[in-house]
Design a protein around this motif. Sequence first.
Motif, mmCIF file in Angstrom:
data_model
loop_
_atom_site.group_PDB
_atom_site.id
_atom_site.type_symbol
_atom_site.label_atom_id
_atom_site.label_comp_id
_atom_site.label_asym_id
_atom_site.label_seq_id
_atom_site.Cartn_x
_atom_site.Cartn_y
_atom_site.Cartn_z
ATOM 1 N N GLY A 28 0.781 -1.215 0.000
ATOM 2 C CA GLY A 28 0.000 0.000 0.000
ATOM 3 C C GLY A 28 0.820 1.274 0.000
ATOM 4 N N LEU A 29 2.093 1.158 -0.414
ATOM 5 C CA LEU A 29 2.957 2.331 -0.471
ATOM 6 C C LEU A 29 2.981 2.899 -1.884
ATOM 7 C CD1 LEU A 29 5.998 1.043 1.620
ATOM 8 C CD2 LEU A 29 4.178 2.577 2.376
ATOM 9 N N ARG A 30 3.181 4.202 -1.978
ATOM 10 C CA ARG A 30 3.286 4.825 -3.287
ATOM 11 C C ARG A 30 4.641 4.523 -3.902
ATOM 12 N NH1 ARG A 30 0.759 10.945 -2.993
ATOM 13 N NH2 ARG A 30 -1.397 10.357 -2.464
ATOM 14 N N SER A 31 4.628 4.298 -5.197
ATOM 15 C CA SER A 31 5.884 4.122 -5.926
ATOM 16 C C SER A 31 5.982 5.222 -6.970
ATOM 17 C CB SER A 31 5.920 2.750 -6.619
ATOM 18 O OG SER A 31 7.090 2.600 -7.373
ATOM 19 N N TYR A 32 7.100 5.936 -6.964
ATOM 20 C CA TYR A 32 7.264 7.079 -7.869
ATOM 21 C C TYR A 32 8.123 6.731 -9.083
ATOM 22 C CZ TYR A 32 5.295 9.642 -3.975
ATOM 23 O OH TYR A 32 4.463 10.081 -2.975
ATOM 24 N N GLY A 33 8.316 5.460 -9.352
ATOM 25 C CA GLY A 33 9.018 5.051 -10.556
ATOM 26 C C GLY A 33 10.522 5.126 -10.465
ATOM 27 N N SER A 34 11.061 5.426 -9.280
ATOM 28 C CA SER A 34 12.515 5.476 -9.150
ATOM 29 C C SER A 34 13.084 4.064 -9.203
ATOM 30 C CB SER A 34 12.899 6.154 -7.833
ATOM 31 O OG SER A 34 12.336 5.438 -6.741
#
Length: 278
Positions: free
Chosen positions: A21-27
């Motif tokens: 449920g964590l956001r992933s910013y594509g890094s």
Amino acid sequence: MEQLGEFLKSRRGRLTPLDAGLRSYGSRRRVPGLRREELAQLAGVSIAYLTRLEQGQSLNASDAVLDALAGALRLDDDERAHLHDLAKARQRRPRRPRPEQARPMTMRLLQNLTDVPALVLGWRTDILAWNALGHAFFAGHLDPGGPYRPADRPYMARIIFLDPHSRDFYADWKAKTAECVAYLRLAAGRNPDDPALASLIGELSVKSPEFAKLWSARDVRDCPNIERDFHHPLVGDVRLGQEIAHLDGESVQRLVLFHPEPGSASDAALKLLKQIAC
């Protein structure tokens, strides 16, 4: 504590940020699973404390912390119990192993079970007893008296991984091997100082590449009650329900029954096997 740390890292490695449920910013991520700091945040513990746990340096993890980690890692009941077993291992006194044997009343029960295969298994997967149909179905090529002589006692884990006939006998041999190893992981967490179990695991790790690979995955799971497909060398394809009953309060010895659908082809196959082999 090293085992505890390795188990935590393995469970962290299989859980993605999206799963948690964590956001992933594509890094770009150097690890496929959760980072240590992400797990610490989800569980509400400090990164320093989690680092000590994973490095085997913390000897007093509380139940509350373990439950928080289990929740963050989305562990199932078997995995959660295994986590607690590993954390409490240093607090338990090593038990002196003693040869197991089936109780007289259990033996009497087996003698009265004549129409379905039945086995009594110890917690190391050693076969402590079987009825005539259980022997004929699972290991007709082995000495029927083996379970009653501790020095010659067969182990289901050895049969599954080291006996060539098992690859054909189990219709889904890979699923059966994964189930067996996951159970042994559970047993090892409950009994970390047992030399006989350690010897069995060492033998299988050396002799079976499949076992070694599955063992390194650190999956844990108790044996399920399921339908299972077999290919018996004498009577062909058979589908049986597997039911497991624990014979004591500590879940050490297990009575395993295998039963067919009444009136089915598998039912007829078992009746035929009873006629020709028992």
